[in-house]
Design an enzyme around this catalytic site. Structure first.
Site, PDB file in Angstrom:
ATOM      1  CG  HIS A 185     -34.202   7.491 105.688  1.00  0.00           C
ATOM      2  ND1 HIS A 185     -35.346   8.005 105.120  1.00  0.00           N
ATOM      3  CD2 HIS A 185     -34.564   6.317 106.287  1.00  0.00           C
ATOM      4  CE1 HIS A 185     -36.362   7.171 105.361  1.00  0.00           C
ATOM      5  NE2 HIS A 185     -35.900   6.145 106.058  1.00  0.00           N
ATOM      6  CG  HIS A 186     -34.832  10.612  99.103  1.00  0.00           C
ATOM      7  ND1 HIS A 186     -34.886  11.985  99.222  1.00  0.00           N
ATOM      8  CD2 HIS A 186     -34.717  10.357  97.763  1.00  0.00           C
ATOM      9  CE1 HIS A 186     -34.809  12.538  98.026  1.00  0.00           C
ATOM     10  NE2 HIS A 186     -34.700  11.575  97.122  1.00  0.00           N
ATOM     11  CB  ALA A 187     -37.992  10.116 104.874  1.00  0.00           C
TER      12      ALA A 187
END
Length: 213
Positions: A185-187
């Site tokens: 997950h890039h967040a």
């Protein structure tokens, strides 16, 4: 487990930017060297699958961001995250999930893994334990020397459990290489954190004799 607050303005903006996307995940696949790993497993009687699960799990647990999860509006950080990996079943040609409690000591982990794998082969499960997100989802694809992979996952709400897969081991000159893919997950993390995971795996691979004593 503890709650995480992003106090740095840019880090907070990074989280909000990617967390607001419909598809906030990214994936990286590269070939990693396993030249020293395989002979040690063979000589020590360590199953290749379980040994790789341990090394991958340890490499991931040593990166803080791989232990962070999004829960609604909150971010939590687990002390450890535990591998839930695919194993073959005796009654069908599709896999079962097998979850093993992570332990940083290889011998303890391998002993529990052996028992759990035998259990899941004859009593397979597909469901995660309700309310848990302290997993690493792992899968072996030993038939294919792949260069990329896309995983099935929940997008609404977002699933922030990393997916890690490895493929067919092959020769490259005098080295043994293996494709290793990470989807995250890039967040919660950036490419530098995935890079740290790969560096950890390579470091652990070079220390395999010391780790699996």
């Amino acid at each position: 487990m503890k709650k995480i607050s992003f106090t740095n303005p840019h880090r907070k903006k990074h989280f909000e930017f990617f967390n607001g996307m419909n598809h906030p995940h990214f994936s990286i696949t590269t070939n990693v060297e396993v030249t020293d790993i395989l002979p040690h497993f063979k000589n020590s009687g360590i199953p290749v699958h379980s040994g790789l699960v341990f090394l991958i799990s340890r490499a991931a647990n040593e990166v803080t961001e791989f232990r962070q999860r999004i829960r609604g509006e909150e971010v939590v950080e687990h002390k450890y995250v535990h591998p839930s990996f695919t194993v073959p079943t005796t009654g069908t040609d599709v896999f079962s999930f097998c979850t093993v409690t992570y332990h940083p000591e290889a011998g303890i982990f391998l002993k529990e893994a052996a028992a759990r794998i035998d259990e899941m082969k004859t009593d397979p499960v597909m469901e995660d334990e309700p309310g848990r997100d302290d997993y690493l989802f792992l899968s072996a694809i030993p038939w294919i020397r792949f260069t990329a992979i896309q995983h099935a996952m929940h997008y609404h709400p977002h699933d922030s459990v990393p997916r890690i897969s490895w493929g067919k081991i092959f020769d490259e000159g005098d080295k043994k290489m293996m494709p290793l893919s990470v989807q995250v997950h890039h967040a919660l993390m950036d490419a530098r954190h995935v890079g740290a995971f790969y560096e950890n795996f390579e470091k652990l691979g070079a220390q395999v004799g010391e780790i699996f004593r």
